[in-house]
Structures are given as structure tokens and as C-alpha cells.
Design a protein around this motif. Structure first.
Motif, mmCIF file in Angstrom:
data_model
loop_
_atom_site.group_PDB
_atom_site.id
_atom_site.type_symbol
_atom_site.label_atom_id
_atom_site.label_comp_id
_atom_site.label_asym_id
_atom_site.label_seq_id
_atom_site.Cartn_x
_atom_site.Cartn_y
_atom_site.Cartn_z
ATOM 1 N N LEU A 245 0.845 -1.209 0.000
ATOM 2 C CA LEU A 245 0.000 0.000 0.000
ATOM 3 C C LEU A 245 0.874 1.250 0.000
ATOM 4 O O LEU A 245 0.603 2.221 -0.710
ATOM 5 C CB LEU A 245 -0.928 0.008 1.216
ATOM 6 C CG LEU A 245 -2.047 -1.022 1.230
ATOM 7 C CD1 LEU A 245 -2.860 -0.926 2.527
ATOM 8 C CD2 LEU A 245 -2.976 -0.811 0.040
ATOM 9 N N LEU A 246 1.932 1.206 0.804
ATOM 10 C CA LEU A 246 2.819 2.370 0.911
ATOM 11 C C LEU A 246 3.457 2.676 -0.447
ATOM 12 O O LEU A 246 3.505 3.827 -0.886
ATOM 13 C CB LEU A 246 3.901 2.099 1.960
ATOM 14 C CG LEU A 246 4.844 3.254 2.284
ATOM 15 C CD1 LEU A 246 4.054 4.419 2.875
ATOM 16 C CD2 LEU A 246 5.945 2.822 3.244
ATOM 17 N N VAL A 247 3.870 1.585 -1.137
ATOM 18 C CA VAL A 247 4.530 1.785 -2.427
ATOM 19 C C VAL A 247 3.547 2.329 -3.470
ATOM 20 O O VAL A 247 3.890 3.218 -4.252
ATOM 21 C CB VAL A 247 5.166 0.449 -2.896
ATOM 22 C CG1 VAL A 247 5.619 0.547 -4.346
ATOM 23 C CG2 VAL A 247 6.336 0.093 -1.989
ATOM 24 N N SER A 248 2.309 1.821 -3.448
ATOM 25 C CA SER A 248 1.386 2.259 -4.506
ATOM 26 C C SER A 248 0.569 3.489 -4.119
ATOM 27 O O SER A 248 0.218 4.290 -4.975
ATOM 28 C CB SER A 248 0.464 1.106 -4.905
ATOM 29 O OG SER A 248 0.028 0.411 -3.765
ATOM 30 N N PHE A 249 0.267 3.629 -2.824
ATOM 31 C CA PHE A 249 -0.576 4.758 -2.399
ATOM 32 C C PHE A 249 0.212 5.860 -1.694
ATOM 33 O O PHE A 249 -0.358 6.845 -1.259
ATOM 34 C CB PHE A 249 -1.709 4.292 -1.485
ATOM 35 C CG PHE A 249 -2.808 3.563 -2.217
ATOM 36 C CD1 PHE A 249 -3.919 4.246 -2.695
ATOM 37 C CD2 PHE A 249 -2.724 2.200 -2.435
ATOM 38 C CE1 PHE A 249 -4.919 3.570 -3.376
ATOM 39 C CE2 PHE A 249 -3.718 1.529 -3.110
ATOM 40 C CZ PHE A 249 -4.825 2.212 -3.592
ATOM 41 N N THR B 262 2.771 9.116 -1.445
ATOM 42 C CA THR B 262 2.682 10.329 -2.273
ATOM 43 C C THR B 262 3.530 10.217 -3.532
ATOM 44 O O THR B 262 3.273 10.919 -4.514
ATOM 45 C CB THR B 262 3.114 11.573 -1.467
ATOM 46 O OG1 THR B 262 4.254 11.239 -0.675
ATOM 47 C CG2 THR B 262 1.983 12.034 -0.577
ATOM 48 N N ASN B 263 4.517 9.301 -3.525
ATOM 49 C CA ASN B 263 5.309 9.114 -4.738
ATOM 50 C C ASN B 263 4.846 7.895 -5.534
ATOM 51 O O ASN B 263 5.333 7.658 -6.640
ATOM 52 C CB ASN B 263 6.797 8.940 -4.389
ATOM 53 C CG ASN B 263 7.347 10.217 -3.761
ATOM 54 O OD1 ASN B 263 6.970 11.316 -4.169
ATOM 55 N ND2 ASN B 263 8.203 10.066 -2.761
ATOM 56 N N GLY B 264 3.945 7.136 -4.953
ATOM 57 C CA GLY B 264 3.455 5.939 -5.637
ATOM 58 C C GLY B 264 2.535 6.323 -6.789
ATOM 59 O O GLY B 264 2.033 7.445 -6.838
ATOM 60 N N PRO B 265 2.312 5.380 -7.714
ATOM 61 C CA PRO B 265 1.501 5.701 -8.912
ATOM 62 C C PRO B 265 0.075 6.150 -8.560
ATOM 63 O O PRO B 265 -0.410 7.136 -9.109
ATOM 64 C CB PRO B 265 1.495 4.390 -9.696
ATOM 65 C CG PRO B 265 1.918 3.324 -8.726
ATOM 66 C CD PRO B 265 2.791 4.004 -7.696
ATOM 67 N N ILE B 266 -0.588 5.439 -7.650
ATOM 68 C CA ILE B 266 -1.974 5.818 -7.322
ATOM 69 C C ILE B 266 -1.983 6.998 -6.356
ATOM 70 O O ILE B 266 -2.766 7.934 -6.492
ATOM 71 C CB ILE B 266 -2.735 4.616 -6.727
ATOM 72 C CG1 ILE B 266 -2.586 3.405 -7.650
ATOM 73 C CG2 ILE B 266 -4.211 4.960 -6.517
ATOM 74 C CD1 ILE B 266 -3.163 2.121 -7.097
#
Lengths: 375, 234
Positions: free
Chosen positions: B68-72, B74-78
């Protein structure tokens, strides 16, 4: 006959194909056939629960389905009342809430709710939940619920099939009452000959997804091929006993308790029947209740004698033969079946065309037919 | 007991309730939709959706939190898209904690709802429609009441799961008092602090009481629901 419902539908599911072209009129139309004949699928197609591949369904001038114009009305827009085999009452609602669930969509009611509750004898059940009802009570509520939607036509899918004999006897009078009190056309699906004989005016016989016979109950259900189609599969009975069905009118009741009944074969007498003079009734004659005589009988206790000639003779097992009797009378006079022993046929030397006298031992009224499946 | 709570304990408790409740409310419509699809439709790839829904149940929570941290983030794609389009920031916020709660409770909610939806007799739906009821009316008057036991069970399961959620929460939204520090996280912090045993003990008691209350509520509700649906006591 005004066609309330005209059907021209095709539907294929795997190797089964439903192909029905039929015009259905007023009164009660029985749809009968062995299980797997497509009766329920036909009802569900009319109701909009199943979509045909192609064709047209028109109810009272309104197209419910038409593959050429891509019309396919949702079930709630078809103005039909459904009564299912398994009642399908809403388990989380009281009987009262079940009854008042329907939306009539501006159609005038068939009757006030109080009258329907009264007619179906539901007033003491209104507060109960479906869980606490017997099978017969559930079906009565289901019938009332469907009626209160003020349907243009009622579709009933084997409403008695899940009930035991006692419950069937309990519900049947209510179904007969429907016919008298409400003029709404009814499609009545059943695999039971007795039910259909008692209730229906006309009948469609289905087999393998097709209508194989249709017409007035007396004509169609007296046919031996229709009877063996419906009864043939039961309990391995390869030679079901033929039954003759004929419509009649009660003419008079005598002081000694005997009734005169006008039939197409002349006036018959019968004891202890239920009905009043003038009433139209339907008689059911079992082939084994009919005795044949090759000369005009005299000095017998049997009151009812019908003169005619021998028609076709059909083997009914090694020892018995079913003989068709063609009573004398105008064209269209109904025939009747007698089951006699092979030895009797040989000794009397029965041949088609011979004069014959049929002696009726018993006459059963349709309204008194038990719903045991005509065994 | 409630009046004895210290301000810090009170904050952790109310935050926990807020996060869990929000999580349940957010996941409910999606859970219902997915449960309906899984229960009532069949299409190729259904098993994939089924598996995906159950992932949070089998993947270690910390791993889920990291994903979740990686995708959500502030630098993640979503996460970056949410931030630029809607000004929504999930990471290190209580909304993020509620999002984690929703994700972690999702499989439990879907399972309960799915069973309940599968148990509805389609014949009742057909009967209702034959009586003139539109699909919306059928949903409100037939489907919702009949799935309500599953709905309540699913919500309470997801709620309980959210109250106990630790790994994914700490990985995704951190352990910020007053923002993301729910009861389990506060308990963890207390136990990490020298001399925090006293507070830790009180937080354990609080968690146990909360769990018992939730369980009792679930039991009472399901009994009441059973009575309402069948008119029977048992």
C-alpha cells in the motif's frame, strides 16, 4: 374464443428445444405433460423469467416479447400473477404483508382485500409468518397474493404438486372457486390428470418441448395416446387404464336419491352425486367400470346402458383388451373405452363394426375425482 | 472505567473506533458488489477475483502495508494521482488508517456477505418481480432484509479485524499519536516505553472489553435478525 395470450416462441437449451405456437383463451387452460416436457419453461417464458431465443408473446393485445422489435418487457411490467409450486412467500414478512406486497400499476383491483382474505379463508392467519403455515395455507396465501396484484392473467405452476393428498383436497376447492368468482384467465401447469380434469376448460398437452395435442378437456384427455403419455411413465405401468371424460348436465333429482344426468349418450342415472339440477358437470368413466354385452341386456341391476358399435381394440397386456365403443348418435358423439378380458373378446367374437351395448357400473363426477393421480 | 481513561487512552480509543467504523462503511458497498458478483454470476477469471479478495487474509499484514505504501504513497503511482487530482493524502493520515482497515477487513466482509447472498432463494426475487416490484424495490424489500444477517456478521467481523489491525497500519500510516495511533499501536508504544507497563495493562483491558462488547452485540443482533426473518426463537 378470444385469444388472451398468443404464443409463438422458440428456445433452445442444450439438446432441449421449446417450440410452442398456441392461442390461449378465457377460462382455465391446463398445460399438461410428463416431467421434462417444458411446461415450467413455457410458464417462465410467458412470465418473463426466461427469455426465448425468438418469437412473440402477446397478452391481451400487448406485446410482452417480440424478437423482431426487440421488445422484452421486465417481469414486473407484464401484469401477470404467478403461483409457484413452492409458494415462495417472503419469509421475513407476515401473511398480511405478503398479501399486500403487490403493486397493481393502476389496474383496478379484482376484489377488495377483505373479500379475498375471506374467500381464501385467511383471516386467522394474517399475523402469522410463513414459517408457521401448513403447505396448504401457504399455497392459499400465494394465490391471494397473486390475485391482489390484479393480474390480467394468472400463471399457476403445479400449485398442488408439493402437497400431500389431504392438503390437495384442502386447496382444490379454492382453485375451483377462482374459476367461478374471478373471470381472470388461468394457465394451469400440472402433470396430474385428475387436477386438470377437475379444473381446466381447455388443455395443451406438451411433450419434448412441443404441444402434441390441444383442445377441450373432454376431447383431448379422453385420447388414449394422451393418457398413456401422461400416465405411462408412472410406476412402470405400461398399460394405464383408459379413462373416458365427458361433459354432462344434471337434469333432475328423484325422491329416491337418484339423479338424472343428460349426457351426449342420453340420460344416465347416478346415485349420491354432489350438484344441483341445471349444473354442468364432467363425468369420468374408468374402462374397468364398463361391461360389454353383445345383445340388448334385460333383467340386470345396471341402470345405464349405451348402445353403439365396436371401434378399435387395443391390447392391454396378455389377458386384457381395451375396446373402444362408438355410441350411436350424431357426428362428434364421444366414444368410450371398456377394458375386458381377452377370453371375453374371443367368446363374444367381438369385431370392429359389431353392435354392442356398454353397461356402466359407476359414474364418477369430476368434482368428486380424488386427486391421487388417476391410478 | 470510561471516566478513568487518561486523555491519551481516550484519544487512542476514539481514534480506533473512528478508523474501524470508517473502514467498514467505506468497504461495505464494494464488499456487497464483489460478494454479489462472486455469489450470483459466473465468468472466466472469477477465481482470480476471488483470490485477489482473499489476499489480505493470507499475505503478512506488514507486506500488505508495504505494498500500500509503495502504490498509495505520495510518490506511488496511485497515491501521487490521488494527491494531484483530488488533494487526497492517505499515507500517515487517519483516513489512510481507515483505508487499511477497509482493505484488511474486506475478505471477511465479502465471505460473510457472499454466503448470505448465495442463501437467498432466487425464486423469491422472481416472485417479487412478478408482483410488480422494480429491481430497486426488490433490493430494498427482499434482498436487503434477507442478507441482513450476513451484512451484520460481515460488518462486525470487518470491524473487529480493523480494531485489531496492527502490521499493515504501522507500515502504511506509521504510529502518530492522535492521527494514526490506534489501540494496538498505542499498546505497542507503551510496551516499548520503559515504565509503560501500567498503561499497557490498561490498554490490554480496554481492548478485551471492546472485543467482548463487539461479540455480544454481534450475537444479540444476529439473534434478533433470525427472529425477524423466521419468526422463530433459537
Amino acid at each position: 374464443m378470444t385469444a388472451y395470450l398468443s404464443l409463438a416462441i422458440k428456445r433452445k437449451v442444450g439438446s432441449f428445444a421449446l417450440t410452442v405456437d398456441a392461442e390461449i383463451g378465457d377460462g382455465i387452460t391446463g398445460i399438461i405433460g410428463p416431467s421434462g416436457a417444458g411446461k415450467t419453461m413455457l410458464i417462465n417464458t410467458v412470465a418473463g423469467l426466461v427469455r426465448p431465443d425468438s418469437g412473440k408473446i402477446v397478452l391481451n393485445g400487448k406485446a410482452l416479447f417480440d424478437s423482431t422489435t426487440k421488445t422484452n418487457l421486465a417481469p414486473e411490467k407484464r401484469d401477470l400473477g404467478l403461483v409457484f409450486q413452492d409458494a415462495r412467500l417472503f419469509p421475513h414478512m407476515s401473511v398480511q404483508s405478503n398479501l399486500t406486497y403487490a403493486r397493481r400499476n393502476d389496474r383496478p383491483p379484482l376484489a377488495a382485500i377483505n373479500e379475498i382474505v375471506e374467500l381464501l379463508n385467511l383471516s386467522h392467519l394474517l399475523k402469522r409468518r410463513p414459517h408457521h403455515l401448513s403447505g396448504g395455507e401457504k399455497q392459499r396465501v400465494a394465490i391471494g397474493r397473486a390475485l391482489l396484484s390484479a393480474p390480467v392473467a394468472l400463471l399457476m405452476d403445479e400449485p398442488l404438486a408439493n402437497l400431500d393428498l389431504a392438503r390437495r383436497r384442502e386447496v382444490m376447492p379454492f382453485l375451483e372457486m377462482l374459476r367461478e368468482r374471478f373471470k381472470v384467465p388461468i394457465l394451469y401447469v400440472s402433470h396430474n390428470l385428475d387436477e386438470t380434469i377437475r379444473l381446466a376448460d381447455r388443455v395443451l398437452v406438451m411433450d419434448h418441448g412441443e404441444v402434441v395435442a390441444e383442445g377441450a378437456v373432454e376431447n383431448v384427455l379422453s385420447r388414449i395416446d394422451v393418457q398413456s403419455l401422461i400416465l405411462g411413465g408412472l410406476a412402470g405401468d405400461r398399460h394405464p387404464e383408459p379413462v373416458t371424460i365427458v361433459s354432462a348436465t344434471i337434469r333432475a333429482r328423484h325422491d329416491d336419491g337418484l339423479y338424472d344426468i343428460d349426457t351426449p349418450w342420453g340420460t344416465l342415472t347416478a346415485p349420491e352425486i354432489s350438484g344441483a339440477p341445471g349444473q354442468h358437470i364432467r363425468l369420468r368413466l374408468h374402462a374397468h367400470d364398463i361391461v360389454l354385452a353383445s345383445a340388448a341386456p334385460d333383467g340386470l341391476s345396471i341402470r345405464n346402458v349405451i348402445a353403439g358399435e365396436v371401434g378399435t381394440m387395443t391390447e392391454a397386456g396378455p389377458a386384457q383388451i381395451d375396446v373402444l365403443v362408438r355410441p350411436f348418435g350424431p357426428d362428434g358423439t364421444p366414444t368410450l373405452w371398456a377394458r375386458v378380458t381377452r377370453r371375453a373378446v374371443e367368446e363374444m367374437n367381438l369385431q370392429p363394426g359389431m353392435p354392442i351395448w356398454a353397461l356402466l357400473k359407476a359414474v364418477v363426477l369430476a368434482s368428486d375425482i380424488d386427486l391421487d393421480g388417476l391410478r | 472505567m470510561i471516566s478513568d481513561l487518561t486523555p491519551a487512552e481516550w484519544i487512542a480509543l476514539s481514534l480506533s473506533l473512528k478508523v474501524a467504523l470508517t473502514g467498514v462503511i467505506v468497504s461495505l458497498p464494494f464488499g456487497f458488489g464483489i460478494a454479489w458478483i462472486l455469489a450470483r454470476t459466473s465468468f472466466p477469471g472469477k477465481i482470480l477475483i476471488d483470490g485477489l479478495v482473499h489476499l489480505p487474509l493470507v499475505v503478512p499484514p506488514v507486506a500488505t502495508g508495504y505494498i500500500l505504501l509503495v502504490s498509495f504513497g505520495t510518490n506511488g503511482p496511485i497515491g501521487s494521482w490521488l494527491l494531484s487530482q483530488f488533494d487526497i493524502r492517505l499515507v500517515f493520515t487517519w483516513q489512510g488508517a481507515a483505508f487499511v482497515a477497509a482493505i484488511m477487513g474486506f475478505p471477511l466482509m465479502v465471505r460473510a456477505l457472499r454466503l448470505s447472498i448465495e442463501a437467498i432463494d432466487t425464486g423469491l426475487i422472481q416472485a417479487a418481480r412478478s408482483l410488480g416490484a422494480s429491481p430497486t424495490r426488490v433490493f430494498v424489500t427482499i434482498i436487503l432484509p434477507l442478507v441482513s444477517p450476513g451484512l451484520i456478521a460481515g460488518c462486525l467481523l470487518a470491524f473487529s479485524r480493523a480494531l485489531g489491525e496492527f502490521g499493515a497500519t504501522i507500515a502504511f500510516v506509521g504510529n502518530i499519536p492522535g492521527e494514526t495511533q490506534t489501540l494496538p499501536l498505542a499498546l505497542y508504544s507503551a510496551l516499548q516505553t520503559p515504565g509503560g507497563e501500567q498503561m499497557g495493562y490498561r490498554l490490554v483491558m480496554l481492548s478485551v472489553i471492546l472485543a467482548i462488547v463487539t461479540l455480544a452485540a454481534s450475537e444479540l443482533l444476529s439473534r434478533a435478525m433470525h427472529r425477524r426473518l423466521t419468526g422463530q426463537t433459537s
